[in-house]
Design an enzyme around this catalytic site. Structure first.
Site, PDB file in Angstrom:
ATOM      1  N   ASP A 118       0.838  -1.192   0.000  1.00  0.00           N
ATOM      2  CA  ASP A 118       0.000   0.000   0.000  1.00  0.00           C
ATOM      3  C   ASP A 118       0.885   1.258   0.000  1.00  0.00           C
ATOM      4  OD1 ASP A 118      -3.071   0.810   0.564  1.00  0.00           O
ATOM      5  OD2 ASP A 118      -1.813   2.065   1.825  1.00  0.00           O
ATOM      6  N   TRP A 119       0.620   2.233   0.875  1.00  0.00           N
ATOM      7  CA  TRP A 119       1.433   3.446   0.907  1.00  0.00           C
ATOM      8  C   TRP A 119       2.881   3.166   1.311  1.00  0.00           C
ATOM      9  CZ3 TRP A 119       2.427   8.344  -0.275  1.00  0.00           C
ATOM     10  CH2 TRP A 119       1.420   9.090  -0.892  1.00  0.00           C
ATOM     11  N   TRP A 159     -12.650   4.727  -2.782  1.00  0.00           N
ATOM     12  CA  TRP A 159     -11.959   4.818  -1.498  1.00  0.00           C
ATOM     13  C   TRP A 159     -11.511   6.247  -1.215  1.00  0.00           C
ATOM     14  CZ3 TRP A 159     -10.694   4.037   3.166  1.00  0.00           C
ATOM     15  CH2 TRP A 159      -9.427   4.320   3.666  1.00  0.00           C
ATOM     16  N   ASP A 245      -7.186  -8.371  -4.239  1.00  0.00           N
ATOM     17  CA  ASP A 245      -7.110  -6.934  -4.001  1.00  0.00           C
ATOM     18  C   ASP A 245      -7.521  -6.178  -5.262  1.00  0.00           C
ATOM     19  OD1 ASP A 245      -6.650  -4.401  -3.073  1.00  0.00           O
ATOM     20  OD2 ASP A 245      -4.476  -4.502  -3.262  1.00  0.00           O
ATOM     21  N   HIS A 274      -6.708  -6.949   0.405  1.00  0.00           N
ATOM     22  CA  HIS A 274      -5.720  -5.877   0.311  1.00  0.00           C
ATOM     23  C   HIS A 274      -4.658  -6.012   1.398  1.00  0.00           C
ATOM     24  CE1 HIS A 274      -4.091  -1.986  -0.711  1.00  0.00           C
ATOM     25  NE2 HIS A 274      -4.280  -1.544   0.515  1.00  0.00           N
TER      26      HIS A 274
END
Length: 298
Positions: A118-119, A159, A245, A274
């Site tokens: 993710d980030w 999102w 995901d 995810h």
């Protein structure tokens, strides 16, 4: 900048999180990190994403540490036990990059293996590209380094709008919804622990709007420059994405095609949503250990 610090009492007796806290001063903000395993071993840097914290890696940290690796899992500024600036404008992609650069500089981390999702990937892949001599390998699970030149998936746009506009931002329920398995009440409490009020959630709210979605985004050019480095990356690059995901689907094949170090690596698709660290933590951790064991033998 104004910031809040989550009371330590919120983190007492968290399920499966026995790790001693460590802190580093970054721009007069306290940044928390887990540091497990032999202190003289080459570090594995595990970077969490949105809206989680180092608790996400709780099942993976002991497995990698037991294999003889030093595992460092920081809480990004605005998350976990780290301090949390309260104004949305205090957060930018470049600001997060600056904080992470200071972190690896102050800890004098070298010969690192990056593990990101993710980030954690948006920050970690940039960090590796801007400090290539300090990283020995990269492992990505459900992550990407966007430049704004590609179309964003519909799931991300939904999102992003939710994070920006919803009056309700339930951290633990978001993570639960992004996992295949149902989290228990103690796990939900742990994910909510860093965020006792709206003021503590400014960083979590900010992250989706910071993703480059246009070619002229403030971070786009720096990310393109990072891709230019990654396209010459010949050190091990492993993808361990999940099968469920909707946001990062297809990313593994894209990176395998563009990054030379991905050639011949034992890429795998793990079972999960995810947050694959919740669904397949053992397989994820063993994939990291196997990659480093294989590299040591060569």
């Amino acid at each position: 900048m104004d910031f809040v610090r989550t009371p330590d009492a919120r983190f007492e007796r968290l399920l499966d999180y026995p790790f001693k806290p460590h802190y580093e001063d970054i721009d007069n903000l306290r940044m928390h990190y887990v540091d497990e395993g032999p202190a003289d071993a080459s570090p594995i840097l595990m970077l969490h994403g949105e809206p989680s914290w180092s608790y996400l890696y709780r099942h993976m940290i002991p497995i990698c540490a037991a294999a003889g690796h030093r595992v460092i899992a920081p809480d990004l500024i605005g998350f976990g036990k780290s301090d949390k600036p309260t104004a949305a404008e205090d957060y930018s992609y470049q600001q997060h990059m600056g904080w992470m650069q200071q972190f690896i500089d102050k800890l004098e981390l070298n010969n690192m293996t990056l593990v990101c999702q993710d980030w954690g990937s948006l920050l970690g892949l940039r960090l590796a590209a801007e400090n290539p001599e300090r990283f020995r390998a990269i492992v990505v699970g459900n992550g990407m380094l966007p430049t704004g030149d590609q179309k964003t998936p519909p799931a991300f746009n939904i999102w992003k709008n939710f994070a920006l506009h919803s009056p309700w931002f339930p951290i633990a329920r978001i993570i639960n919804a992004g996992s295949f398995r149902k989290l228990g009440p103690d796990e939900l409490r742990a994910y909510d622990a860093p965020f006792p009020s709206k003021k503590h959630k400014a960083g979590a709210r900010a992250f989706p709007r910071l993703v480059p979605v246009r070619p002229d985004d403030p971070a786009s050019e720096a990310n393109r420059e990072a891709w230019a480095v990654l396209e010459r990356w010949n050190k091990p690059f492993l993808t361990l994405f999940s099968n469920g995901d909707p946001i990062t689907r297809g990313g593994a094949a894209y990176m395998q095609k563009r990054i030379p170090g991905a050639k011949g690596q034992p890429h795998a698709t793990l079972k999960g949503g995810h947050f694959l660290q919740e669904d397949s933590p053992v397989a994820f951790a063993r994939g990291i250990n196997d990659l480093l064991a294989s590299e040591s033998e060569n």
